[in-house]
Design a protein around this motif. Structure first.
Motif, short mmCIF file in Angstrom:
data_model
loop_
_atom_site.label_atom_id
_atom_site.label_comp_id
_atom_site.label_asym_id
_atom_site.label_seq_id
_atom_site.Cartn_x
_atom_site.Cartn_y
_atom_site.Cartn_z
N LEU A 2 -55.79 -60.00 6.87
CA LEU A 2 -55.83 -59.61 8.27
C LEU A 2 -56.91 -60.40 8.97
O LEU A 2 -58.06 -60.43 8.52
CB LEU A 2 -56.12 -58.11 8.40
CG LEU A 2 -56.33 -57.60 9.83
CD1 LEU A 2 -55.03 -57.73 10.64
CD2 LEU A 2 -56.82 -56.16 9.81
N TYR A 84 -53.17 -48.33 12.57
CA TYR A 84 -54.50 -47.85 12.23
C TYR A 84 -54.56 -46.34 12.41
O TYR A 84 -53.79 -45.77 13.18
CB TYR A 84 -55.59 -48.54 13.06
CG TYR A 84 -55.53 -48.28 14.55
CD1 TYR A 84 -56.20 -47.20 15.12
CD2 TYR A 84 -54.82 -49.12 15.40
CE1 TYR A 84 -56.16 -46.97 16.48
CE2 TYR A 84 -54.77 -48.91 16.76
CZ TYR A 84 -55.45 -47.83 17.30
OH TYR A 84 -55.41 -47.60 18.65
N SER A 107 -50.46 -54.45 8.11
CA SER A 107 -51.84 -54.12 7.76
C SER A 107 -52.09 -52.68 8.17
O SER A 107 -51.58 -52.23 9.20
CB SER A 107 -52.82 -55.04 8.50
OG SER A 107 -52.73 -56.35 8.01
N TYR A 108 -52.89 -51.99 7.38
CA TYR A 108 -53.21 -50.58 7.64
C TYR A 108 -54.72 -50.42 7.65
O TYR A 108 -55.35 -50.41 6.60
CB TYR A 108 -52.59 -49.69 6.56
CG TYR A 108 -51.10 -49.62 6.66
CD1 TYR A 108 -50.47 -48.67 7.44
CD2 TYR A 108 -50.31 -50.54 5.98
CE1 TYR A 108 -49.09 -48.63 7.56
CE2 TYR A 108 -48.92 -50.51 6.09
CZ TYR A 108 -48.33 -49.55 6.88
OH TYR A 108 -46.96 -49.52 6.99
N ILE A 109 -55.28 -50.32 8.85
CA ILE A 109 -56.71 -50.07 8.97
C ILE A 109 -56.94 -48.57 8.90
O ILE A 109 -56.30 -47.80 9.63
CB ILE A 109 -57.28 -50.64 10.29
CG1 ILE A 109 -57.30 -52.16 10.23
CG2 ILE A 109 -58.69 -50.07 10.55
CD1 ILE A 109 -57.82 -52.82 11.50
N SER A 123 -59.08 -52.49 5.55
CA SER A 123 -57.67 -52.74 5.81
C SER A 123 -56.93 -52.82 4.48
O SER A 123 -57.45 -53.35 3.50
CB SER A 123 -57.49 -54.04 6.60
OG SER A 123 -56.14 -54.17 7.02
N VAL A 136 -60.28 -59.36 5.11
CA VAL A 136 -60.35 -59.32 6.57
C VAL A 136 -61.26 -60.44 7.05
O VAL A 136 -62.33 -60.66 6.48
CB VAL A 136 -60.90 -57.96 7.07
CG1 VAL A 136 -61.05 -57.97 8.58
CG2 VAL A 136 -59.99 -56.82 6.62
#
Length: 139
Positions: A2, A84, A107-109, A123, A136
């Protein structure tokens, strides 16, 4: 990987602290380089957490919000690159519920918020049937 603007993280922090003690959620918008597995996030777009019964430890996104954000992104020449959300008074790692709803190529924050103050964030990306922390880079 990311790549993310610092302003995106700062915006998520503000939203996280304002939403405490409940989970807040939203979308990362930017570009995706599928060949190199690189997502770039240039904007954060918050949506309402639809899970009212367990808002302190669950989030749910209305499909209408997804469509609204997709339309907004398209108008700006962007795509959805990730999602997110926050974990109030819990670590910044994915839960089993997060895993159950995760999609590839995103992407998963996850941001941990302790006593109303945004602390840590990481992330994650889906690798097969599990999450892996992703690298990141700030842009």
């Amino acid at each position: 990987m990311l790549k993310v603007k610092r302003s995106v993280i700062e915006e998520i922090k503000k939203q996280a602290e304002a939403g405490y003690p409940y989970e807040i959620c939203g979308f990362l918008l930017g570009e995706v380089d599928y060949r190199n597995n690189v997502r770039t996030a240039v904007e954060a777009f918050q949506v309402e957490n639809q899970n009212k019964e367990r808002a302190n430890d669950r989030f749910e996104i209305d499909p209408k919000d997804y469509l609204k954000v997709e339309k907004y992104a398209d108008e700006k020449g962007l795509v959805i690159t990730g999602i997110y959300h926050t974990h109030p008074d819990h670590p910044d790692r994915p839960s089993q519920t997060d895993l159950r709803f995760a999609q590839p190529d995103m992407s998963y924050i996850i941001m941990s918020v302790k006593n109303g103050k945004a602390e840590n964030w990481r992330s994650w990306e889906l690798k097969g049937d599990r999450f892996a922390q992703e690298d990141v880079e700030f842009i």
